[in-house]
Every structure is written in C-alpha cells, then in structure tokens.
Write a protein that holds these residues in place. Structure first.
Motif, PDB file in Angstrom:
ATOM      1  N   SER A 146     -53.500 -17.609  -3.468  1.00  0.00           N
ATOM      2  CA  SER A 146     -52.612 -17.191  -2.367  1.00  0.00           C
ATOM      3  C   SER A 146     -52.677 -18.238  -1.255  1.00  0.00           C
ATOM      4  CB  SER A 146     -53.064 -15.830  -1.809  1.00  0.00           C
ATOM      5  OG  SER A 146     -54.313 -15.975  -1.142  1.00  0.00           O
ATOM      6  N   GLY A 147     -51.781 -18.079  -0.284  1.00  0.00           N
ATOM      7  CA  GLY A 147     -51.826 -18.953   0.878  1.00  0.00           C
ATOM      8  C   GLY A 147     -53.075 -18.698   1.716  1.00  0.00           C
ATOM      9  N   THR A 148     -53.476 -17.452   1.782  1.00  0.00           N
ATOM     10  CA  THR A 148     -54.695 -17.109   2.525  1.00  0.00           C
ATOM     11  C   THR A 148     -55.898 -17.813   1.900  1.00  0.00           C
ATOM     12  OG1 THR A 148     -53.696 -14.935   2.853  1.00  0.00           O
ATOM     13  CG2 THR A 148     -56.007 -15.168   3.469  1.00  0.00           C
ATOM     14  N   ASP A 149     -55.989 -17.742   0.568  1.00  0.00           N
ATOM     15  CA  ASP A 149     -57.092 -18.421  -0.113  1.00  0.00           C
ATOM     16  C   ASP A 149     -57.005 -19.936   0.067  1.00  0.00           C
ATOM     17  OD1 ASP A 149     -58.027 -16.002  -0.949  1.00  0.00           O
ATOM     18  OD2 ASP A 149     -57.651 -16.298  -3.082  1.00  0.00           O
TER      19      ASP A 149
ATOM     20  N   GLU B 227     -53.296 -27.902   8.408  1.00  0.00           N
ATOM     21  CA  GLU B 227     -51.936 -27.426   8.694  1.00  0.00           C
ATOM     22  C   GLU B 227     -51.666 -26.174   7.867  1.00  0.00           C
ATOM     23  OE1 GLU B 227     -48.938 -30.620   8.450  1.00  0.00           O
ATOM     24  OE2 GLU B 227     -50.619 -32.011   8.338  1.00  0.00           O
ATOM     25  N   ASP B 228     -51.325 -25.089   8.559  1.00  0.00           N
ATOM     26  CA  ASP B 228     -50.881 -23.887   7.854  1.00  0.00           C
ATOM     27  C   ASP B 228     -49.386 -24.073   7.604  1.00  0.00           C
ATOM     28  OD1 ASP B 228     -49.873 -21.450   7.058  1.00  0.00           O
ATOM     29  OD2 ASP B 228     -51.247 -20.278   8.306  1.00  0.00           O
ATOM     30  N   ALA B 229     -49.083 -24.513   6.368  1.00  0.00           N
ATOM     31  CA  ALA B 229     -47.699 -24.833   6.002  1.00  0.00           C
ATOM     32  C   ALA B 229     -47.118 -23.743   5.102  1.00  0.00           C
ATOM     33  CB  ALA B 229     -47.658 -26.196   5.319  1.00  0.00           C
ATOM     34  N   ALA B 230     -47.613 -22.522   5.269  1.00  0.00           N
ATOM     35  CA  ALA B 230     -47.151 -21.407   4.433  1.00  0.00           C
ATOM     36  C   ALA B 230     -45.647 -21.205   4.539  1.00  0.00           C
ATOM     37  CB  ALA B 230     -47.871 -20.119   4.832  1.00  0.00           C
ATOM     38  N   GLN B 231     -45.076 -21.619   5.698  1.00  0.00           N
ATOM     39  CA  GLN B 231     -43.638 -21.411   5.919  1.00  0.00           C
ATOM     40  C   GLN B 231     -42.899 -22.742   5.958  1.00  0.00           C
ATOM     41  OE1 GLN B 231     -43.147 -18.919   9.426  1.00  0.00           O
ATOM     42  NE2 GLN B 231     -44.604 -17.394   8.688  1.00  0.00           N
ATOM     43  N   ALA B 232     -43.510 -23.816   5.431  1.00  0.00           N
ATOM     44  CA  ALA B 232     -42.958 -25.146   5.734  1.00  0.00           C
ATOM     45  C   ALA B 232     -42.911 -26.114   4.548  1.00  0.00           C
ATOM     46  CB  ALA B 232     -43.772 -25.760   6.873  1.00  0.00           C
TER      47      ALA B 232
ATOM     48  N   PHE C 226     -50.314 -24.019   1.593  1.00  0.00           N
ATOM     49  CA  PHE C 226     -49.005 -23.393   1.357  1.00  0.00           C
ATOM     50  C   PHE C 226     -49.188 -22.032   0.711  1.00  0.00           C
ATOM     51  CE2 PHE C 226     -48.497 -27.915   1.360  1.00  0.00           C
ATOM     52  CZ  PHE C 226     -47.284 -28.146   2.008  1.00  0.00           C
ATOM     53  N   SER C 227     -48.210 -21.164   0.963  1.00  0.00           N
ATOM     54  CA  SER C 227     -48.128 -19.867   0.287  1.00  0.00           C
ATOM     55  C   SER C 227     -46.914 -19.887  -0.630  1.00  0.00           C
ATOM     56  CB  SER C 227     -47.953 -18.760   1.327  1.00  0.00           C
ATOM     57  OG  SER C 227     -47.513 -17.560   0.713  1.00  0.00           O
ATOM     58  N   PHE C 228     -47.071 -19.284  -1.801  1.00  0.00           N
ATOM     59  CA  PHE C 228     -45.925 -19.103  -2.698  1.00  0.00           C
ATOM     60  C   PHE C 228     -45.576 -17.624  -2.824  1.00  0.00           C
ATOM     61  CE2 PHE C 228     -47.992 -23.029  -4.578  1.00  0.00           C
ATOM     62  CZ  PHE C 228     -47.149 -23.913  -3.926  1.00  0.00           C
TER      63      PHE C 228
ATOM     64  N   GLY D 167     -41.134 -14.365  -1.013  1.00  0.00           N
ATOM     65  CA  GLY D 167     -40.077 -14.611  -0.023  1.00  0.00           C
ATOM     66  C   GLY D 167     -40.154 -15.958   0.670  1.00  0.00           C
ATOM     67  N   LYS D 168     -41.154 -16.767   0.346  1.00  0.00           N
ATOM     68  CA  LYS D 168     -41.276 -18.065   1.025  1.00  0.00           C
ATOM     69  C   LYS D 168     -40.189 -19.031   0.547  1.00  0.00           C
ATOM     70  CE  LYS D 168     -45.105 -17.261   3.341  1.00  0.00           C
ATOM     71  NZ  LYS D 168     -44.961 -16.092   4.208  1.00  0.00           N
ATOM     72  N   ASN D 169     -40.044 -20.174   1.223  1.00  0.00           N
ATOM     73  CA  ASN D 169     -39.007 -21.140   0.814  1.00  0.00           C
ATOM     74  C   ASN D 169     -39.199 -21.541  -0.645  1.00  0.00           C
ATOM     75  OD1 ASN D 169     -38.486 -20.990   3.535  1.00  0.00           O
ATOM     76  ND2 ASN D 169     -38.043 -23.172   3.749  1.00  0.00           N
TER      77      ASN D 169
HETATM   78  C1  PLP Z   1     -48.158 -18.559   8.533  1.00  0.00           C
HETATM   79  C2  PLP Z   1     -48.773 -17.931   7.303  1.00  0.00           C
HETATM   80  N1  PLP Z   1     -50.046 -18.218   6.992  1.00  0.00           N
HETATM   81  C3  PLP Z   1     -50.629 -17.714   5.900  1.00  0.00           C
HETATM   82  C4  PLP Z   1     -49.955 -16.853   5.052  1.00  0.00           C
HETATM   83  C5  PLP Z   1     -50.676 -16.254   3.897  1.00  0.00           C
HETATM   84  O1  PLP Z   1     -50.081 -16.498   2.661  1.00  0.00           O
HETATM   85  P1  PLP Z   1     -50.295 -15.469   1.454  1.00  0.00           P
HETATM   86  O2  PLP Z   1     -49.517 -14.250   1.755  1.00  0.00           O
HETATM   87  O3  PLP Z   1     -49.772 -16.223   0.269  1.00  0.00           O
HETATM   88  O4  PLP Z   1     -51.750 -15.211   1.341  1.00  0.00           O
HETATM   89  C6  PLP Z   1     -48.631 -16.534   5.329  1.00  0.00           C
HETATM   90  C7  PLP Z   1     -47.870 -15.654   4.432  1.00  0.00           C
HETATM   91  O5  PLP Z   1     -47.304 -14.668   4.749  1.00  0.00           O
HETATM   92  C8  PLP Z   1     -48.017 -17.073   6.499  1.00  0.00           C
HETATM   93  O6  PLP Z   1     -46.743 -16.780   6.821  1.00  0.00           O
END
Ligand code: PLP
Length: 359
Positions: A60-63, A156-161, A180-182, A185-187
């Motif tokens: 995940s993006g969090t991980d 860089e938290d590029a989850a939305q970028a 990054f997050s996949f 709903g992400k890009n």
């Molecule tokens: C700015 C931001 N950081 C981190 C995350 C976490 O990503 P994930 O939901 O894949 O764990 C998100 C996702 O919603 C996010 O928008």
C-alpha cells in the motif's frame, strides 16, 4: 437528470478492457501471484517513467512510507514533520516505525508545506520531512532542495502525484525517495491496494525490498524483523497496462483542469506547471450546503480533507493550531475530475457551482 460522477472507474476500465483481461489471464497462466515477472516488469517501467531506476512495489501507499522511513533508519527518538492537510496515512506511517509525527501547518492558499511552516516546528530531534504533493500539485523543487540541504531526510508523499514534475524534474528525483499509492481511485490505481517506492539510490530500494519481504537475505534466512508487504502479480500486471495509458490520461486531466481554471479562476486551490490533478479543489462559502445542492442536480463531489491532522483525535493534544489547514478544511470542495470526463461535463459543473454561489 444529468449525472456527473466524481470519477468513473467503470468507464476507464471499459476503455482498455481487452488489454486488462489479457494481462490478468497471463498472470493466472504463469501462477506468478507474489513477486515474479509482472512485478519486476512493472517496478522497472514505473521507475523509468519517473527517471529513476527500478522501484520497490509493496502492499500500500502507507506501507511505502513506513518501509522507506525504516530503510532510512528513522525510528524511536526521531521527529518527522508532516503537513496538517493530508490523508491520515502520512502521519500513521511515522508512528508505525516508532518515530513521532510533528504536524506543520500548510500555506493558506496552496495548502502545501513551505519552508516557513516547516521551520516553525523544527527542533533538534527533527530527522525527516514528508512533503505531500496534495491533489497532484507538486511542491516546488526549490523547497525540496532546501530541506535536503538543511540535512533533513526528504520523503515525498507522492500518493496523489504519479508522473508529477517540478521544474521539469519528476517527483522522486529530488527527495531521498518518493512513495506512491495504487489505491483504485488514484491517478494510477490497481484492482485493490498497492504501493511503490522509487529513489535515485538503488541501495535504498534494495533495503526496502528486503524489509518488505520478511527481512530475508535468502529464502529462509532473515537477519532483521521485516514485514509482509509485497505487490501482487495481478496488481502489477494491471498497473503496468494502465501505466502505458497514464501519460494520455494525465494530459486529459491537465486539459480539464485548465478549463476549470479558465472558468473558476481564483476560486480554485492554485497549482504550478507539472501538476497532475488527482483532485480539482475549489474554495467555496457554505460548503456543506453547496455540496448537497450539487448532489440534487446530479453533480458528485468530495472533501479532501474535512478534518486536518491538527484536529485528529490522536494528534490534536500534541499539535498547536494550524489555521492554514483548519480554515481551508471548512471551505474546500473537490469537484468531478476523471481522465475520460467530457468537457461538457466541466461546463455543466461550473454552471451549477456559479449559479448556486450567486443565489
Ligand atoms: C496523501 C496520501 N498519503 C498516503 C496515502 C496512503 O495510501 P494507501 O491508501 O495506498 O495506503 C494516501 C491514500 O489515500 C494519500 O492520499
């Protein structure tokens, strides 16, 4: 009645269904469900798309954020600065490695971290900063460079970028790493959870790979306690197909955003060139009322985010007020944004917003 969805994943997937079906069938035929060639191929193509070496896929993006912090040795006793306007995961990841998230306010107009807001909360224990490219608006290169030059770790938290750039440089090429997050709903979204770390330093990617996979050095030898946070073969195969379309989808997002900007101008949260418009966010009065009325005329919208980190129950006590984020939280409204959205829909949304604001 006309209906303008906030985003339309069914329409997006229908447009490339044949390619997706073939990619999924291929993974099933090869039974490469965890790791394997689909993951390796996608890690390489995603890194290449951001002008870095191969990335490290994870669960995940969090991980991606916490694996990166851990791989860079951030932990107990360290403070990590995160912005007040972001999704909770940015701060959660810091706690997961035993460090302390310190919330900095954001610029009241761009809603991004700035050198001034970071300086206001920096202490001798500050080890890292996690700038968030919120809404797909990219933090200026000069700010990222300034934090690096001060000796801070910059994640860089590029989850939305995905594919975002600043001064022509892709996200992840200035900070020590980008995460990054996949989330669907992400890009660039998968068919479930997934994440990725990219970095200029291949040793950092190797370390993330070791930690994400039970800390193993060989099949049954584990020299550190790791995690089980790998990217599935099925997700990687789907994401690799979608990555091939991402430049065109991103160009559509940019064109839609420019149309919104030509009609709504200063009512929008501003952005610089290189933005990839994950979300299209307006500032409005009587936001909740407007959102309800928009729903009545078929326009879906969202709020990102209604509760800033400075007001989250587990963070509020330790965090001084963050007026930039807190004022914005009551005014922001995310309007429909989808790469295959017809331009007439933008006009319809803007007509409705404008008429309601004038009423
Ligand atoms: C700015 C931001 N950081 C981190 C995350 C976490 O990503 P994930 O939901 O894949 O764990 C998100 C996702 O919603 C996010 O928008």
């Amino acid at each position: 009645m006309k209906h303008v969805p906030f985003q339309d994943l069914k329409r997006l997937h229908a447009s490339i269904k044949g390619e997706l079906d073939a990619a999924v069938a291929d993974v099933i035929d090869n039974t490469a469900f965890v790791g394997g060639s689909a993951v390796q191929t996608f890690e390489e193509s995603f890194g290449e798309a951001h002008e870095t070496g191969s990335g490290a896929g994870c669960g995940s993006g969090t991980d991606a954020l916490s694996l990166t912090l851990r791989a860079l040795g951030v932990g107990a006793g360290d403070e990590v600065i995160v912005p007040a306007m972001t999704f909770i995961a940015t701060a959660e990841a810091v706690v997961h490695v035993g460090a302390t998230p310190v919330i900095a306010d954001v610029d009241p107009h761009t809603l991004l971290l700035t050198p001034e807001t970071v300086d206001a909360v920096k202490t001798s224990a500050t080890r890292a900063v996690m700038p968030v490219h919120l809404y797909g608006h990219i933090i200026p290169a000069a700010h990222l460079e300034a934090w690096r030059n001060e000796g801070l770790i910059v994640i860089e938290d590029a989850a939305q970028a995905h594919l975002g750039t600043t001064d022509g440089m892709p996200v992840g090429t200035i900070g020590h790493a980008a995460c990054f997050s996949f989330y669907p709903g992400k890009n660039l979204g998968g068919f479930g959870d997934g994440g990725m770390v990219i970095a200029q330093n291949p040793a950092l990617i190797d370390e993330v790979r070791r930690i994400r996979d039970h800390g193993r050095t060989s099949k049954y030898v584990h020299d550190i306690v790791g995690y089980c946070s790998r990217l599935d073969g099925l997700q990687a195969a789907v994401l690799d197909v979608k990555l091939r379309h991402l430049p065109a989808w991103t160009a559509n997002r940019v064109a839609l955003a420019e149309t919104y900007r030509s009609l709504l101008g200063a009512q929008l949260v501003p952005w610089e060139d290189g933005a990839v418009h994950h979300l299209l966010v307006a500032r409005v009065q009587n936001r909740d009322d407007l959102q309800t009325k928009l729903k009545e005329v078929g326009v879906s919208s969202g709020i990102h985010y209604p509760v800033p980190l400075s007001k989250q129950p587990w963070l509020a006590d330790a965090t001084p007020p963050c007026p930039g984020a807190e004022v914005a939280a009551d005014e922001i409204l995310s309007l429909p944004m989808d790469p295959l959205m017809p331009i007439e829909d933008v006009h319809y949304v803007v007509e409705q917003v404008t008429a309601m604001a004038a009423a």
